[in-house]
Design a protein around this motif. Structure first.
Motif, PDB file in Angstrom:
ATOM      1  N   LEU A   4       0.844  -1.181   0.000  1.00 39.41           N
ATOM      2  CA  LEU A   4       0.000   0.000   0.000  1.00 39.41           C
ATOM      3  C   LEU A   4       0.880   1.231   0.000  1.00 39.41           C
ATOM      4  CD1 LEU A   4      -2.668  -0.980   2.637  1.00 39.41           C
ATOM      5  CD2 LEU A   4      -2.936  -0.919   0.180  1.00 39.41           C
ATOM      6  N   GLU A   5       0.631   2.133  -0.928  1.00 36.99           N
ATOM      7  CA  GLU A   5       1.425   3.348  -1.015  1.00 36.99           C
ATOM      8  C   GLU A   5       0.526   4.523  -1.278  1.00 36.99           C
ATOM      9  OE1 GLU A   5       4.488   3.041  -3.908  1.00 36.99           O
ATOM     10  OE2 GLU A   5       5.156   1.096  -3.199  1.00 36.99           O
ATOM     11  N   PHE A   6       0.971   5.679  -0.828  1.00 36.63           N
ATOM     12  CA  PHE A   6       0.302   6.901  -1.217  1.00 36.63           C
ATOM     13  C   PHE A   6       1.323   7.994  -1.351  1.00 36.63           C
ATOM     14  CE2 PHE A   6       0.099   6.986   3.382  1.00 36.63           C
ATOM     15  CZ  PHE A   6       0.403   8.295   3.713  1.00 36.63           C
ATOM     16  N   SER A   7       1.018   8.973  -2.169  1.00 35.30           N
ATOM     17  CA  SER A   7       1.932  10.082  -2.374  1.00 35.30           C
ATOM     18  C   SER A   7       1.123  11.355  -2.559  1.00 35.30           C
ATOM     19  CB  SER A   7       2.816   9.825  -3.600  1.00 35.30           C
ATOM     20  OG  SER A   7       2.007   9.702  -4.758  1.00 35.30           O
ATOM     21  N   TYR A   8       1.801  12.462  -2.391  1.00 40.33           N
ATOM     22  CA  TYR A   8       1.176  13.758  -2.576  1.00 40.33           C
ATOM     23  C   TYR A   8       1.670  14.277  -3.900  1.00 40.33           C
ATOM     24  CZ  TYR A   8      -0.626  18.328  -1.279  1.00 40.33           C
ATOM     25  OH  TYR A   8      -1.350  19.485  -1.231  1.00 40.33           O
ATOM     26  N   GLU A   9       0.755  14.482  -4.827  1.00 44.21           N
ATOM     27  CA  GLU A   9       1.161  14.821  -6.165  1.00 44.21           C
ATOM     28  C   GLU A   9       0.656  16.197  -6.543  1.00 44.21           C
ATOM     29  OE1 GLU A   9       0.162  12.708 -10.204  1.00 44.21           O
ATOM     30  OE2 GLU A   9       1.602  11.614  -8.983  1.00 44.21           O
ATOM     31  N   GLY A  10       1.432  16.882  -7.338  1.00 43.25           N
ATOM     32  CA  GLY A  10       1.031  18.187  -7.810  1.00 43.25           C
ATOM     33  C   GLY A  10       2.188  19.157  -7.749  1.00 43.25           C
ATOM     34  N   ASP A  11       1.940  20.350  -8.291  1.00 43.43           N
ATOM     35  CA  ASP A  11       2.956  21.384  -8.201  1.00 43.43           C
ATOM     36  C   ASP A  11       2.306  22.685  -7.786  1.00 43.43           C
ATOM     37  OD1 ASP A  11       3.044  21.421 -11.787  1.00 43.43           O
ATOM     38  OD2 ASP A  11       1.976  22.813 -10.510  1.00 43.43           O
ATOM     39  N   ALA A  12       3.101  23.720  -7.637  1.00 46.35           N
ATOM     40  CA  ALA A  12       2.606  24.986  -7.102  1.00 46.35           C
ATOM     41  C   ALA A  12       1.568  25.643  -7.999  1.00 46.35           C
ATOM     42  CB  ALA A  12       3.783  25.929  -6.865  1.00 46.35           C
ATOM     43  N   ASN A  13       1.525  25.283  -9.277  1.00 44.96           N
ATOM     44  CA  ASN A  13       0.583  25.910 -10.207  1.00 44.96           C
ATOM     45  C   ASN A  13      -0.799  25.276 -10.182  1.00 44.96           C
ATOM     46  OD1 ASN A  13       2.581  27.681 -11.147  1.00 44.96           O
ATOM     47  ND2 ASN A  13       3.326  26.152 -12.594  1.00 44.96           N
ATOM     48  N   GLU A  14      -0.951  24.160  -9.512  1.00 41.12           N
ATOM     49  CA  GLU A  14      -2.237  23.483  -9.471  1.00 41.12           C
ATOM     50  C   GLU A  14      -3.120  24.078  -8.388  1.00 41.12           C
ATOM     51  OE1 GLU A  14      -1.977  19.284  -9.174  1.00 41.12           O
ATOM     52  OE2 GLU A  14      -0.522  19.129 -10.795  1.00 41.12           O
ATOM     53  N   LEU A 109      -8.640   7.794   2.329  1.00 37.72           N
ATOM     54  CA  LEU A 109      -8.319   7.958   3.744  1.00 37.72           C
ATOM     55  C   LEU A 109      -8.118   6.609   4.431  1.00 37.72           C
ATOM     56  CD1 LEU A 109      -7.922   9.798   6.198  1.00 37.72           C
ATOM     57  CD2 LEU A 109     -10.402   9.709   6.536  1.00 37.72           C
ATOM     58  N   GLU A 110      -8.988   5.650   4.143  1.00 43.55           N
ATOM     59  CA  GLU A 110      -8.858   4.328   4.759  1.00 43.55           C
ATOM     60  C   GLU A 110      -7.556   3.641   4.354  1.00 43.55           C
ATOM     61  OE1 GLU A 110     -10.710   2.957   7.172  1.00 43.55           O
ATOM     62  OE2 GLU A 110     -11.822   4.831   7.193  1.00 43.55           O
ATOM     63  N   VAL A 111      -7.158   3.780   3.099  1.00 45.77           N
ATOM     64  CA  VAL A 111      -5.899   3.195   2.650  1.00 45.77           C
ATOM     65  C   VAL A 111      -4.734   3.873   3.371  1.00 45.77           C
ATOM     66  CG1 VAL A 111      -4.337   2.903   0.679  1.00 45.77           C
ATOM     67  CG2 VAL A 111      -6.779   2.446   0.409  1.00 45.77           C
ATOM     68  N   GLN A 112      -4.796   5.187   3.504  1.00 49.78           N
ATOM     69  CA  GLN A 112      -3.731   5.916   4.207  1.00 49.78           C
ATOM     70  C   GLN A 112      -3.644   5.479   5.669  1.00 49.78           C
ATOM     71  OE1 GLN A 112      -4.918   9.946   3.541  1.00 49.78           O
ATOM     72  NE2 GLN A 112      -3.867  10.082   1.586  1.00 49.78           N
ATOM     73  N   LYS A 113      -4.781   5.365   6.335  1.00 56.37           N
ATOM     74  CA  LYS A 113      -4.779   4.943   7.740  1.00 56.37           C
ATOM     75  C   LYS A 113      -4.217   3.534   7.874  1.00 56.37           C
ATOM     76  CE  LYS A 113      -9.019   5.704   9.164  1.00 56.37           C
ATOM     77  NZ  LYS A 113     -10.276   6.107   9.808  1.00 56.37           N
ATOM     78  N   TYR A 114      -4.581   2.650   6.966  1.00 51.07           N
ATOM     79  CA  TYR A 114      -4.071   1.281   6.999  1.00 51.07           C
ATOM     80  C   TYR A 114      -2.550   1.281   6.835  1.00 51.07           C
ATOM     81  CZ  TYR A 114      -3.202  -3.550   5.708  1.00 51.07           C
ATOM     82  OH  TYR A 114      -2.718  -4.830   5.658  1.00 51.07           O
ATOM     83  N   GLN A 115      -2.052   2.070   5.890  1.00 50.16           N
ATOM     84  CA  GLN A 115      -0.612   2.114   5.662  1.00 50.16           C
ATOM     85  C   GLN A 115       0.124   2.668   6.883  1.00 50.16           C
ATOM     86  OE1 GLN A 115       0.756   4.270   2.254  1.00 50.16           O
ATOM     87  NE2 GLN A 115       2.795   3.400   2.415  1.00 50.16           N
ATOM     88  N   ILE A 116      -0.414   3.662   7.525  1.00 44.71           N
ATOM     89  CA  ILE A 116       0.203   4.223   8.730  1.00 44.71           C
ATOM     90  C   ILE A 116       0.249   3.171   9.831  1.00 44.71           C
ATOM     91  CG2 ILE A 116      -0.118   5.901  10.596  1.00 44.71           C
ATOM     92  CD1 ILE A 116      -1.182   7.829   8.356  1.00 44.71           C
ATOM     93  N   THR A 117      -0.851   2.450  10.017  1.00 47.66           N
ATOM     94  CA  THR A 117      -0.899   1.391  11.020  1.00 47.66           C
ATOM     95  C   THR A 117       0.149   0.326  10.716  1.00 47.66           C
ATOM     96  OG1 THR A 117      -3.245   1.766  11.417  1.00 47.66           O
ATOM     97  CG2 THR A 117      -2.363  -0.369  12.090  1.00 47.66           C
ATOM     98  N   GLN A 118       0.255  -0.072   9.456  1.00 48.49           N
ATOM     99  CA  GLN A 118       1.241  -1.079   9.073  1.00 48.49           C
ATOM    100  C   GLN A 118       2.656  -0.580   9.339  1.00 48.49           C
ATOM    101  OE1 GLN A 118      -1.050  -3.533   9.052  1.00 48.49           O
ATOM    102  NE2 GLN A 118       0.363  -4.494   7.647  1.00 48.49           N
TER     103      GLN A 118
END
Length: 132
Positions: A4-14, A109-118
């Motif tokens: 399970l992975e998550f990332s924050y994507e984007g740049d300052a112009n978005e 959010l649920e995927v993020q919480k699961y990854q943090i717990t793991q």
């Protein structure tokens, strides 16, 4: 290996940035397509799909159902193919209902919480006040 992975994507112009979450076993069923697409990642704004046969081309519009382990999580997501990168197609969600937006937010959010717990269970102490 963490699946399970998550990332924050984007740049300052978005104007809007969204977390992108990966979830093993998540597939997208597209109306009129013969087989499911494996989901690379999903966010509140869009989704990346494995498309080795290049059936999805920029500008194409599809209606998607997100399914995991045979269970339909979200149905009827309107999406437009925004780009291709090799065997991946990147789609942007369009005209989502409030309920669909809420379900997407909850899924990510649920995927993020699961990854943090793991991570915590494996001894990762990124938020441990005693770590240096």
């Amino acid at each position: 290996m963490n699946e399970l992975e998550f990332s924050y994507e984007g740049d300052a112009n978005e104007h809007r940035k969204a977390f992108r979450a990966s979830m093993p076993g998540l597939v997208a069923l597209a109306a009129g397509m013969p087989e499911p697409y494996h989901v690379g990642d999903v966010s509140a704004g869009g989704i990346s799909l494995a498309d080795p046969r290049s059936l999805l081309q920029p500008g194409d519009e599809r209606e998607l159902d997100l399914v995991c382990k045979g269970r339909k999580l979200i149905s009827g997501l309107a999406a437009r193919v925004a780009r291709r990168n090799g065997e991946l197609a990147g789609l942007t969600f369009t005209d989502l209902t409030l309920i669909q937006e809420q379900k997407l937010d909850k899924l990510v959010l649920e995927v993020q919480k699961y990854q943090i717990t793991q991570s915590k269970n494996r001894g990762c102490h990124i938020d441990d006040e005693h770590a240096t």
